[in-house]
Scaffold this active site. Structure first.
Site, PDB file in Angstrom:
ATOM      1  N   ASP A  27       0.877  -1.158   0.000  1.00 22.08           N
ATOM      2  CA  ASP A  27       0.000   0.000   0.000  1.00 22.08           C
ATOM      3  C   ASP A  27       0.923   1.219   0.000  1.00 22.08           C
ATOM      4  O   ASP A  27       2.078   1.116   0.435  1.00 22.08           O
ATOM      5  CB  ASP A  27      -0.877  -0.033   1.257  1.00 22.08           C
ATOM      6  CG  ASP A  27      -1.732   1.215   1.386  1.00 22.08           C
ATOM      7  OD1 ASP A  27      -2.324   1.626   0.371  1.00 22.08           O
ATOM      8  OD2 ASP A  27      -1.795   1.778   2.488  1.00 22.08           O
ATOM      9  N   ASP A  29      -0.078   5.237   0.437  1.00 24.17           N
ATOM     10  CA  ASP A  29      -0.368   6.271   1.444  1.00 24.17           C
ATOM     11  C   ASP A  29      -0.351   5.635   2.831  1.00 24.17           C
ATOM     12  O   ASP A  29      -1.061   4.656   3.081  1.00 24.17           O
ATOM     13  CB  ASP A  29      -1.768   6.861   1.206  1.00 24.17           C
ATOM     14  CG  ASP A  29      -1.728   8.162   0.411  1.00 24.17           C
ATOM     15  OD1 ASP A  29      -0.736   8.896   0.520  1.00 24.17           O
ATOM     16  OD2 ASP A  29      -2.709   8.425  -0.305  1.00 24.17           O
TER      17      ASP A  29
END
Lengths: 301, 301
Positions: A27, A29
């Site tokens: 992932d 952010d």
């Protein structure tokens, strides 16, 4: 909590962790950066993983940028990635529409969202309306604008994602389309918030929620933790799930996504989920937890 | 369906219905008018009820207009009402803040909504921010705008209602305030849609829902079918609930509201609820149903 979580805090634990996996899905952010702020030792960690022969795949629910535009974001932080290492929810939506739904060429998708969604759909040859169209981006919708809203049979689907330019007119227009049950209703992802500037601001799920609340319909979500997104990733990258690890900052999307796909999971504490949430009985737990991604490098150097 | 619904279709049934009640509480949108379109025989029916000595109270979840501004809407349709015959959800919110919560004079209420909310709060001496402030009504919020958002301890409550000028910046600003648990979270009402121009467009509940989704908090709602609103109405008008009838177009707000308050209930079929919804097992049923309010007059003339 019936499953144990291994916290990585020593060099030996890092080595043991790394030995288990060939592919790392990240992932972005809250893991690599937070808003416009690069997290510590991330560049070193990614270079180190590449030097160990690991494959890196960047999976993001961010739908506002196309994969191509997203490479610039990496470059700004001094991280070199190719477009093909990136798998975003706008791209995932485009793949789902074109390959799974075989979306008809003579129909259009109404986009509630940003340019990234328009670009990924255009790349697979799907016609779009809405999106960045200035005529829907006006905060002062007139009574006439609202009176003129009508179901458009050439719109076969509404695809909703994070929209920093949301307006009442956009919500109302999309609602009028999905009030017709034959219009498909899709969401790039349903994260309620996203971390930026050290805060949690409204995410795609908040924008999608306006259509859910007003229509009573539930969209098919093409982002984490949707199985549809995992299937697309596996089809593209052809990895062995048992030798792959999903790295994320959020239990209910990243870690749930990795677990459901049969992957290993590593939770980092630089984003949404706090360590205290692992106490008690969270609905899903990671296999591993570490304070920050960069510690994988720091513990060994 | 365990309770029977009496459908009014004859002059004798109208007389029998009228004999039971002295006070009539009316929902407005979908009962008196639909958007900018007056429904048939409404003016005649209201005059007829007044001529029979009935008291009329207009109860509306519309929070976008103050009671004063709302009298103009009635006048436009040729209906004469006084401000004191109107009970709107913005007014209800003002009463709740000032009388129930004794909201401190040195704190401010952040409004997500239209001028009606600002006006009613100002009338009871409560300071407001947000609302129609042009600095939050911009569709292009800059990265700096979002970075600068911060919890403001002088804001004691966020009050959210229908906002035709909703923007991402407004959502984000309100979210940052209610992420602090000491900030009260109130909603004028939570109707997911409202009927206008022959359509159902996003209602206050859709706007409120953005804050519910992103914060995980549930607001106190001051509109129908909230008991808080009924208590305020009873305190102001001092009627006998058994001799009062709530007239509305929506089962889950108007009719639920009337039933919970111990009033009689009349459903009209000119708004949200369709007659077919009374078949099966709806969660709440009206005592009476009629095709349109104006039929009360038409059947007798």
């Amino acid at each position: 909590m019936t499953q144990t979580v291994a916290k990585i805090t020593t060099p030996a634990q890092v080595e043991e962790f790394l030995a288990q996996y060939d592919d790392f899905l990240f992932d972005c952010d809250g893991v690599l950066w937070s808003g416009n702020h690069l997290l510590p030792s991330v560049v070193e960690t990614l270079e180190f993983l590449r030097s160990r022969g690991k494959r890196l795949i960047f999976v993001t629910n961010n739908s506002t940028k196309s994969r191509k535009a997203y490479t610039s974001k990496f470059a700004k932080f001094g991280i070199t990635v190719s477009k093909d290492e990136i798998f975003g929810s706008a791209y995932s939506s485009a793949i789902y529409l074109s390959q799974v739904l075989k979306f008809p060429k003579d129909k259009k998708v109404l986009i509630v969202g940003e340019a990234g969604m328009e670009e990924e759909l255009a790349e697979v040859g799907i016609q779009t309306v809405g999106g960045t169209d200035p005529s829907l981006r006006k905060v002062e919708a007139s009574d006439e604008d609202l009176a003129n809203l009508a179901y458009d049979p050439t719109i076969g689907a509404v695809l909703c994602g994070l929209d920093f330019h949301i307006t009442y007119l956009k919500m109302a227009n999309a609602l009028v389309q999905i009030q017709n049950p034959s219009t498909l209703f899709l969401a790039t992802n349903i994260d309620s918030t996203f971390p930026t500037h050290g805060k949690l601001l409204p995410g795609a799920g908040t924008i999608v929620g306006t259509l859910v609340t007003s229509s009573g319909r539930t969209p098919v979500s093409l982002g984490k933790p949707s199985g549809a997104m995992m299937d697309s990733i596996k089809a593209k990258f052809k990895f062995d799930a048992e030798r792959a690890c999903m790295v994320g900052d959020r239990l209910n999307t990243d870690i749930a996504f990795g677990r459901a796909g049969g992957l290993g999971t590593l939770l980092v504490l630089t984003g949404v989920t706090k360590e205290s949430e692992l106490e008690g009985e969270p609905p899903v737990v990671p296999a591993y937890v570490i304070d920050k991604l960069g510690s994988l490098y720091e513990y060994l150097h």
